[in-house]
Design a protein around this motif. Structure first.
Motif, PDB file in Angstrom:
ATOM      1  N   TYR A  36      41.942  83.881  65.256  1.00  0.00           N
ATOM      2  CA  TYR A  36      42.159  84.630  66.494  1.00  0.00           C
ATOM      3  C   TYR A  36      40.873  85.360  66.840  1.00  0.00           C
ATOM      4  O   TYR A  36      40.086  85.724  65.964  1.00  0.00           O
ATOM      5  N   GLN A  38      39.163  88.501  69.508  1.00  0.00           N
ATOM      6  CA  GLN A  38      39.381  89.592  70.462  1.00  0.00           C
ATOM      7  C   GLN A  38      38.037  89.996  71.035  1.00  0.00           C
ATOM      8  O   GLN A  38      37.207  90.602  70.337  1.00  0.00           O
ATOM      9  N   ARG A  43      42.689  91.251  75.191  1.00  0.00           N
ATOM     10  CA  ARG A  43      43.739  91.170  74.190  1.00  0.00           C
ATOM     11  C   ARG A  43      43.443  90.091  73.159  1.00  0.00           C
ATOM     12  O   ARG A  43      42.604  89.210  73.375  1.00  0.00           O
ATOM     13  N   LEU A  44      44.113  90.204  72.049  1.00  0.00           N
ATOM     14  CA  LEU A  44      43.974  89.240  70.967  1.00  0.00           C
ATOM     15  C   LEU A  44      44.450  87.860  71.443  1.00  0.00           C
ATOM     16  O   LEU A  44      45.495  87.745  72.085  1.00  0.00           O
ATOM     17  N   LEU A  46      44.516  83.383  70.536  1.00  0.00           N
ATOM     18  CA  LEU A  46      44.310  82.293  69.589  1.00  0.00           C
ATOM     19  C   LEU A  46      43.013  81.558  69.919  1.00  0.00           C
ATOM     20  O   LEU A  46      42.768  81.211  71.083  1.00  0.00           O
ATOM     21  N   TYR A  86      39.572  87.214  63.669  1.00  0.00           N
ATOM     22  CA  TYR A  86      40.577  87.398  62.627  1.00  0.00           C
ATOM     23  C   TYR A  86      41.049  86.037  62.135  1.00  0.00           C
ATOM     24  O   TYR A  86      41.494  85.200  62.929  1.00  0.00           O
TER      25      TYR A  86
END
Lengths: 106, 115
Positions: A36, A38, A43-44, A46, A86
């Motif tokens: 992921y 950001q 926003r976060l 995929l 992430y």
């Protein structure tokens, strides 16, 4: 226990240089792994998933079950790649690593 | 179409107070997830709903935290007797159905600050 480890909090790379963001996982069974991203003030979202075996924005990630790794790679960094990344493991809920901030230097 | 929305975007409260955080998932998404992201950490799972029922609430830290989704759409995360350690960004996500093959779409988060 299920766990995702990202050993680097911050990675600084010059524009045009290769990028590798490290991720190791601990999971009993066959994992579903994701990256992921950001971007600043967004926003976060995929980036990619290992089952798709795809390249997104020039990034790829290969699942290595022997080393329990899922490192994210890009051959030539671009300034717009600067973001928090992430690594994540998923069954229903997502288990995230602590994240690596990628900073691309001009 | 509209993505996941969360309100308020920021909430400042005093220790001991009660707060409610709201999540509006993408229309038609049956699965809804709550995560908490503390400073310098990745998001941590709290609870997820399939329809109206909580399918997994194993991430809720204690009984001060509670979440509902009475009509299978909007969800509210409720925190009683807030503590300074509850300060974090609370993220909501939704997916068409549960399961690893369905992408979770994240909201912008609610930043909770407990003074």
């Amino acid at each position: 226990a299920q766990r995702v480890t990202q050993p680097e909090k911050l990675l600084s790379v010059f524009k045009g240089a290769p990028v590798e963001l490290k991720c190791n996982y601990s999971y009993s069974g066959s994992p579903e792994l994701f990256w992921y991203v950001q971007y600043s003030r967004q926003r976060l979202q995929l980036l990619l998933r290992h089952i798709s075996r795809e390249s997104i924005k020039g990034f790829t990630a290969d699942l290595n079950k022997g080393e329990t790794s899922f490192h994210l790679k890009k051959p030539f960094a671009q300034e717009e790649d600067s973001a928090m990344y992430y690594c994540a493991l998923r069954d229903d809920k997502i288990i995230f690593g602590k994240g690596t901030r990628l900073h691309i230097l001009p | 179409g509209a993505g996941v929305s969360q309100t308020p975007s920021n909430k400042v409260t005093e220790k001991g107070k009660y707060v409610e955080l709201r999540c509006d998932p993408i229309s038609g998404h049956t699965a809804l997830y709550w995560y908490r992201q503390s400073l310098g950490q990745g998001p941590e799972f709290l609870i997820y709903f399939q329809g109206t029922g909580a399918a997994d609430d194993s991430g809720l830290p204690n009984d001060r935290f509670f979440a509902v989704r009475p009509e299978g759409s909007v969800s509210t995360l409720k925190i009683q007797r807030t503590e300074r350690g509850d300060s974090a960004v609370y993220l909501c996500a939704s997916s068409l159905t549960p399961g690893a093959y369905n992408e979770q779409f994240f909201g912008p988060g609610t930043r909770l600050t407990v003074l």
